[in-house]
Structures are given as C-alpha cells and as structure tokens.
Design a protein around this motif. Structure first.
Motif, PDB file in Angstrom:
ATOM      1  N   ALA A 144     114.908 -22.962  21.569  1.00 54.31           N
ATOM      2  CA  ALA A 144     115.581 -23.076  20.277  1.00 54.31           C
ATOM      3  C   ALA A 144     115.997 -21.708  19.752  1.00 54.31           C
ATOM      4  O   ALA A 144     117.073 -21.561  19.157  1.00 54.31           O
ATOM      5  CB  ALA A 144     114.658 -23.766  19.274  1.00 54.31           C
ATOM      6  N   ASN A 148     116.809 -19.064  21.509  1.00 55.97           N
ATOM      7  CA  ASN A 148     117.971 -18.570  22.265  1.00 55.97           C
ATOM      8  C   ASN A 148     119.248 -19.328  21.936  1.00 55.97           C
ATOM      9  O   ASN A 148     120.339 -18.758  21.942  1.00 55.97           O
ATOM     10  CB  ASN A 148     117.690 -18.659  23.766  1.00 55.97           C
ATOM     11  CG  ASN A 148     116.902 -17.468  24.281  1.00 55.97           C
ATOM     12  OD1 ASN A 148     117.448 -16.418  24.594  1.00 55.97           O
ATOM     13  ND2 ASN A 148     115.596 -17.610  24.342  1.00 55.97           N
ATOM     14  N   LEU A 149     119.112 -20.617  21.653  1.00 52.03           N
ATOM     15  CA  LEU A 149     120.299 -21.434  21.372  1.00 52.03           C
ATOM     16  C   LEU A 149     120.757 -21.341  19.923  1.00 52.03           C
ATOM     17  O   LEU A 149     121.969 -21.285  19.649  1.00 52.03           O
ATOM     18  CB  LEU A 149     120.012 -22.897  21.725  1.00 52.03           C
ATOM     19  CG  LEU A 149     119.813 -23.221  23.203  1.00 52.03           C
ATOM     20  CD1 LEU A 149     119.490 -24.705  23.377  1.00 52.03           C
ATOM     21  CD2 LEU A 149     121.068 -22.869  24.001  1.00 52.03           C
ATOM     22  N   PHE A 150     119.801 -21.319  19.003  1.00 48.74           N
ATOM     23  CA  PHE A 150     120.164 -21.440  17.589  1.00 48.74           C
ATOM     24  C   PHE A 150     119.633 -20.311  16.717  1.00 48.74           C
ATOM     25  O   PHE A 150     119.905 -20.288  15.515  1.00 48.74           O
ATOM     26  CB  PHE A 150     119.627 -22.765  17.025  1.00 48.74           C
ATOM     27  CG  PHE A 150     119.947 -23.963  17.869  1.00 48.74           C
ATOM     28  CD1 PHE A 150     121.251 -24.427  17.980  1.00 48.74           C
ATOM     29  CD2 PHE A 150     118.947 -24.625  18.576  1.00 48.74           C
ATOM     30  CE1 PHE A 150     121.554 -25.526  18.762  1.00 48.74           C
ATOM     31  CE2 PHE A 150     119.238 -25.727  19.354  1.00 48.74           C
ATOM     32  CZ  PHE A 150     120.546 -26.182  19.453  1.00 48.74           C
ATOM     33  N   GLY A 151     118.867 -19.392  17.289  1.00 50.28           N
ATOM     34  CA  GLY A 151     118.214 -18.368  16.478  1.00 50.28           C
ATOM     35  C   GLY A 151     119.184 -17.484  15.711  1.00 50.28           C
ATOM     36  O   GLY A 151     120.053 -16.845  16.309  1.00 50.28           O
ATOM     37  N   ARG A 152     119.025 -17.473  14.398  1.00 47.16           N
ATOM     38  CA  ARG A 152     119.863 -16.650  13.529  1.00 47.16           C
ATOM     39  C   ARG A 152     119.036 -15.885  12.502  1.00 47.16           C
ATOM     40  O   ARG A 152     119.343 -14.742  12.184  1.00 47.16           O
ATOM     41  CB  ARG A 152     120.889 -17.522  12.785  1.00 47.16           C
ATOM     42  CG  ARG A 152     121.894 -18.232  13.669  1.00 47.16           C
ATOM     43  CD  ARG A 152     122.860 -17.275  14.345  1.00 47.16           C
ATOM     44  NE  ARG A 152     123.871 -18.001  15.111  1.00 47.16           N
ATOM     45  CZ  ARG A 152     123.706 -18.423  16.340  1.00 47.16           C
ATOM     46  NH1 ARG A 152     122.547 -18.196  16.967  1.00 47.16           N
ATOM     47  NH2 ARG A 152     124.677 -19.063  16.971  1.00 47.16           N
ATOM     48  N   THR A 212     112.606 -16.023  15.505  1.00 44.50           N
ATOM     49  CA  THR A 212     113.427 -16.572  14.428  1.00 44.50           C
ATOM     50  C   THR A 212     112.792 -17.841  13.874  1.00 44.50           C
ATOM     51  O   THR A 212     111.953 -18.475  14.516  1.00 44.50           O
ATOM     52  CB  THR A 212     114.837 -16.909  14.944  1.00 44.50           C
ATOM     53  OG1 THR A 212     114.740 -17.934  15.960  1.00 44.50           O
ATOM     54  CG2 THR A 212     115.508 -15.673  15.535  1.00 44.50           C
ATOM     55  N   GLU A 220     114.415 -20.554  13.452  1.00 43.43           N
ATOM     56  CA  GLU A 220     114.911 -21.653  14.282  1.00 43.43           C
ATOM     57  C   GLU A 220     114.031 -21.838  15.516  1.00 43.43           C
ATOM     58  O   GLU A 220     113.737 -22.969  15.930  1.00 43.43           O
ATOM     59  CB  GLU A 220     116.356 -21.380  14.713  1.00 43.43           C
ATOM     60  CG  GLU A 220     117.379 -21.418  13.579  1.00 43.43           C
ATOM     61  CD  GLU A 220     117.461 -20.118  12.787  1.00 43.43           C
ATOM     62  OE1 GLU A 220     118.251 -20.053  11.838  1.00 43.43           O
ATOM     63  OE2 GLU A 220     116.708 -19.164  13.123  1.00 43.43           O
ATOM     64  N   CYS A 257     110.783 -23.496  14.455  1.00 40.58           N
ATOM     65  CA  CYS A 257     110.994 -24.937  14.231  1.00 40.58           C
ATOM     66  C   CYS A 257     111.114 -25.681  15.557  1.00 40.58           C
ATOM     67  O   CYS A 257     110.600 -26.797  15.709  1.00 40.58           O
ATOM     68  CB  CYS A 257     112.241 -25.160  13.380  1.00 40.58           C
ATOM     69  SG  CYS A 257     112.066 -24.626  11.661  1.00 40.58           S
ATOM     70  N   GLY A 258     111.779 -25.050  16.532  1.00 40.20           N
ATOM     71  CA  GLY A 258     111.902 -25.669  17.844  1.00 40.20           C
ATOM     72  C   GLY A 258     110.551 -25.838  18.510  1.00 40.20           C
ATOM     73  O   GLY A 258     110.265 -26.869  19.129  1.00 40.20           O
TER      74      GLY A 258
END
Length: 219
Positions: free
Chosen positions: A100, A102-106, A118, A120, A123-124
């Motif tokens: 999560a 790597n895909l959505f971390g902001r 992150t 995100e 949460c993942g």
C-alpha cells in the motif's frame, strides 16, 4: 537484481525457514532463535552502537528480552501457537504496509525517523492484518467477534508498526541504512524481525487473554 525481487526471494526463504522451525522439536527451534540473537549481538548491534555507547545499556531490554520471549513462547506447548500467530500477522502487516505504501503512499508519518513510512501504508497493513486474522479465526472455528477481531488486529498492526519505527529510529541515530547484510533486500536480522519481536512480546503480555479466545481452538 531489483530490490523488490530480492525482498520477495528472501521473504520466501524466511517463510520456509519459519515453517520448518514451527514443526521441529522446540529445543531445536529455540536453539536457532538463540543463534539469531548471537548473530544480532555479534554482527549487528556493534554497528548500531558504534558511536553511541549508551545503546549497550539498552541490550538487556532490546534485543535480548524479546528474543528470550520468543524462546519462552516456543518452549511452551500451550502458548507456542502464539509465536506462529505473531510471525504470521507481523509478516502480513509488513506486506500490506509495503504494498500500500508503494502504490498509494503520499502522507508521511515520521519523515525525520523513517522517510518511507506513510499513513496509507499503515492503513494497508491494518486492512490486510484484519482480513488474514478473520480468515484464521474462521479456519480454527473460533468465535468470530467483529469488535474483538478488529481491536486485536488494530493493536497488532500498531505494535508491529512501532517495532519497525523503533528499529528505524535506532538506525537513524546510528546513521546506517541497515543493521546488517545477512538478508538480501531486507538488511539484517533486526531489520526483518523488528516487528515480530514487538508483536511476540505484546502477545506474551496478553497471553492469558488470547488463550481464552484463540489458542484453545488452535490447540
């Protein structure tokens, strides 16, 4: 070899190793755990404490005490399943966080300690831990209490995250990237076992509570 591929291959061999340790007599797997601790103390901790001698005062509490807890859980026929559960859920949390993140971390959680972590990713890790824990509860036919599963999943993810963050803090102070080079793509044993050590210690503290709801069904 890409970092992702090396992490995947190493993770696979670690899963195989931990699976073997879970079925062989406890005396042998405890010996392996003790060897892991010796490797950490001889090859990794001197690297962490190289310029910070006060870290040597931390040794009895971390990493020695968590490794002793691993051995205590492993040697107990009643609580040995907790060790397996700690390993599984720690690995699941790390995997969910990694994917999560790597895909959505902001949004960074603690950029001065660990720039890669992150919200995100956290949460993942929590979501995947919750899903896997529900599957485990269903498989062992334990009472599937939604509030209990969600609470323990959240607590486990939080402890796993804190363990990972604590290791990052140690490396940040020591000004090193990894505690060792034994595990390609992961670094050293502490880099891979940080969350397991914390989660296993957490499970040991609440072991009587967990026995009432989980371990009696696994046993």
């Amino acid at each position: 070899m890409s970092n992702f591929l090396s992490r995947t291959i190493t993770a696979f061999f670690l899963v195989v190793l931990l699976s073997v340790l879970s079925v062989i007599p406890p005396i042998f797997s405890s010996l392996v755990i003790a060897v892991f601790l010796m490797i950490v103390l001889v090859t990794e901790w001197p690297k962490i404490a190289r310029n910070h001698t006060f870290f040597w005062w931390l040794v009895p509490v971390y990493p020695v005490l968590p490794f002793i807890i691993l051995i205590v859980l492993n040697e107990s026929s009643a609580y040995r399943p907790l060790l397996g559960l700690a390993i599984i859920l720690s690995a699941v949390h790390d995997t969910g966080s990694y994917i999560a993140g790597n895909l959505f971390g902001r949004h960074l959680i603690a950029p001065h300690v660990s720039p890669g972590k992150t919200w995100e990713g956290l949460c993942g890790g929590l979501v995947l831990t919750l899903i896997v824990f529900m599957v485990i509860m269903w498989y062992i036919k334990a009472p599937l209490d939604g509030l209990y599963v969600a609470g323990l999943s959240a607590a486990t993810s939080a402890v796993a995250f804190f363990g990972d963050l604590f290791e990052s803090w140690l490396k940040r102070i020591a000004n090193i990237k990894d505690s060792g080079v034994l595990l390609p793509g992961h670094g050293g044993l502490l880099d891979r076992f940080d969350s397991i050590l914390f989660v296993a210690s957490f499970f040991y503290i609440i072991r009587h509570y967990l026995f009432s709801f989980i371990i009696q069904y696994i046993g």
